[in-house]
Enzyme design. Structure first.
Site, PDB file in Angstrom:
ATOM      1  NE  ARG A  64      -2.807   0.486   3.505  1.00 11.66           N
ATOM      2  CZ  ARG A  64      -2.367   0.307   4.771  1.00 11.66           C
ATOM      3  NH1 ARG A  64      -1.419   1.056   5.273  1.00 11.66           N
ATOM      4  NH2 ARG A  64      -2.882  -0.637   5.506  1.00 11.66           N
ATOM      5  CE1 TYR A 117     -15.520  14.437 -14.119  1.00 11.02           C
ATOM      6  CE2 TYR A 117     -14.890  14.074 -11.836  1.00 11.02           C
ATOM      7  CZ  TYR A 117     -15.293  13.577 -13.055  1.00 11.02           C
ATOM      8  OH  TYR A 117     -15.449  12.235 -13.209  1.00 11.02           O
ATOM      9  CG  ASP A 189      -9.018  18.692 -12.281  1.00 12.30           C
ATOM     10  OD1 ASP A 189      -8.256  18.305 -13.189  1.00 12.30           O
ATOM     11  OD2 ASP A 189     -10.038  18.063 -11.943  1.00 12.30           O
ATOM     12  CE  LYS A 214     -11.449  11.433 -17.282  1.00 14.71           C
ATOM     13  NZ  LYS A 214     -11.821  12.612 -16.523  1.00 14.71           N
TER      14      LYS A 214
HETATM   15  C1  LIG Z   1     -12.495  12.573 -15.214  1.00 18.68           C
HETATM   16  C2  LIG Z   1     -12.109  13.749 -14.421  1.00 18.68           C
HETATM   17  C3  LIG Z   1     -11.812  13.617 -13.071  1.00 18.68           C
HETATM   18  C4  LIG Z   1     -11.989  12.331 -12.313  1.00 18.68           C
HETATM   19  O1  LIG Z   1     -11.162  11.307 -12.747  1.00 18.68           O
HETATM   20  P1  LIG Z   1     -11.573   9.776 -12.533  1.00 18.68           P
HETATM   21  O2  LIG Z   1     -10.316   9.061 -12.794  1.00 18.68           O
HETATM   22  O3  LIG Z   1     -12.671   9.502 -13.514  1.00 18.68           O
HETATM   23  O4  LIG Z   1     -12.043   9.634 -11.116  1.00 18.68           O
HETATM   24  C5  LIG Z   1     -11.375  14.739 -12.411  1.00 18.68           C
HETATM   25  N1  LIG Z   1     -11.255  15.926 -13.009  1.00 18.68           N
HETATM   26  C6  LIG Z   1     -11.549  16.086 -14.305  1.00 18.68           C
HETATM   27  C7  LIG Z   1     -11.388  17.428 -14.924  1.00 18.68           C
HETATM   28  C8  LIG Z   1     -11.992  15.010 -15.052  1.00 18.68           C
HETATM   29  O5  LIG Z   1     -12.321  15.187 -16.335  1.00 18.68           O
END
Ligand SMILES: *Cc1c(COP(=O)(O)O)cnc(C)c1O
Length: 403
Positions: A64, A117, A189, A214
């Site tokens: 972990r 988001y 973010d 992403k």
């Molecule tokens: C998809 C997304 C997230 C969350 O990511 P996950 O891996 O799906 O939990 C956070 N911020 C933005 C801008 C996103 O597009």
């Protein structure tokens, strides 16, 4: 020891950051450590290993708490972005929750951009609220005006630029400077721009968050989150991650580091395809406006040009009032675009979005239906032909249908 030099350009760094073949028996990529228990020859050796880990060394003491597979990706992302250290999480949302909860305590207020988001908003409005933290949403375009909302009770400012639904570019340097002056940390973010196209630490941010799911993973086959911290923010972030058991699975961490190696070349194509499609959309009579900061007509273009070095493949566009009732039919009629959440993979996606339903600080003023596209790595000419047939068929009831 890193294979990268400060003078290396981004495309070189993305290939080499965090990579240590000499530690991996010469293998180009890190081994995938599938492990929970780590055994030591003696109690003394175990205690020494734990002491090193708790002194923040990259020591494997338990599955972990990090392995060479996760350390390699963390170091690569931190280095690319110019941060101090990084921590992996099992998803982007877990990374957001981890970063916020490290710096928000009961009784605090936090300021969150109205363009965030959706699940970030949900986390703030439910879990954080229950933990005694108050969330105040602000106009994403507030810039230095955020100073008026800051006060001793505000522990952090959360930004997302551009907003992944509505694409407002935030004045991050102005927001981060005001937050710092008021003793609050700034979190950004940075999923849309990736560590390649925006350097949040140069803009004054303390913590940068990525949905690694992403573009870092890049192939729609793993969930992953990363938070990069500056030196001051790192101990608290790392401690919170340790106490809450945050880690990513070995295969997911591996897929993240594998995806990262080709991210520069993928992003270049995502951007080129998106620009071609935006240029085409901009000419269409059914489209009221495109939302893509790299497009000169976008309201955020000047800030984007100042703070970013590139754009990715996620964009929005608003239909005219006449075309808006056909938004769902346009999406349903696409052949090459999947209808699905997430983005950043090699494939194109489309959705109808309703930002007006979420906004509280600054109502969404767009009047037409909003569609969001992720432009994948298909030939842009095929994507344009697909949009052309679907828009034509949906809006003119088949009059312009090609087949
Ligand atoms: C998809 C997304 C997230 C969350 O990511 P996950 O891996 O799906 O939990 C956070 N911020 C933005 C801008 C996103 O597009």
């Amino acid at each position: 020891m890193s294979r990268t030099e400060k003078t290396d350009r981004p495309m070189t760094r993305v290939v080499n950051a965090g990579r240590h073949p000499e530690d991996w028996g010469g293998a180009v990529n890190p081994p995938v450590y599938r492990v929970s228990t780590i055994v030591h020859p003696t109690m003394a050796a175990r205690e020494a290993a734990f002491a090193r880990r708790f002194a923040d060394e990259r020591e494997m003491i338990y599955g972990r708490t990090g392995t060479p597979t996760s350390f390699a990706l963390e170091d690569a992302v931190a280095e690319l972005e110019g941060g101090h250290r990084a921590q992996l999480y099992p998803s982007g949302l877990a990374a957001i929750a981890g970063a916020i909860s490290a710096f928000a305590s009961a009784g605090d207020s936090i300021l969150v951009s109205d363009s965030v988001y959706g699940p970030t908003r949900k986390f703030c409005d439910t879990y954080l609220k229950r933990m005694g933290v108050k969330t105040v949403y602000y106009d994403p375009e507030i810039g230095g005006g955020i100073a008026e909302m800051l006060g001793p009770e505000v522990s952090l400012v959360f930004t997302e630029s551009p907003g992944s639904l509505t694409f407002e570019v935030q004045d991050i340097p102005a927001i981060a400077a005001a937050a710092r002056a008021a003793g609050a940390v700034t979190i950004m973010d940075n999923t849309w721009a990736t560590p390649l196209y925006c350097k949040p630490f140069e803009l004054g941010v303390d913590l940068s968050v990525h949905a690694g799911t992403k573009y870092i993973v890049g192939h729609s086959d793993a969930m992953l989150g990363v938070v990069v911290a500056n030196e001051a923010a790192w101990p608290r972030l790392a401690d919170t991650a340790m106490q809450t058991g945050m880690s990513a699975g070995p295969d997911d961490a591996y897929l993240g580091q594998r995806g990262l190696r080709t991210m520069a070349v993928r992003l270049r194509q995502h951007q080129q395809g998106a620009m071609e499609i935006v240029a085409w959309l901009d000419q269409r009579p059914e489209i009221a406006r495109v939302l893509y900061p790299a497009w000169p007509g976008d309201p955020g273009h000047a800030l984007w040009k100042r703070d970013f070095t590139g754009a990715s493949g996620l964009l929005g566009f608003e239909l005219t009032d006449e075309a808006s009732p056909h938004a769902r039919a346009i999406v349903d009629g696409l052949r090459l675009f999947g209808i699905g959440s997430s983005w950043g993979g090699y494939e194109s996606l489309a959705l109808v979005q309703k930002p007006a339903d979420f906004r509280t600080a600054k109502p969404w003023t767009g009047h037409g239906a909003l569609l969001r596209l992720h432009i994948g790595l298909e030939d842009p000419a095929d994507l344009i032909a697909d949009l052309d047939q679907s828009i034509g068929r949906a809006v003119s009831g088949g009059a312009e249908a090609k087949t």
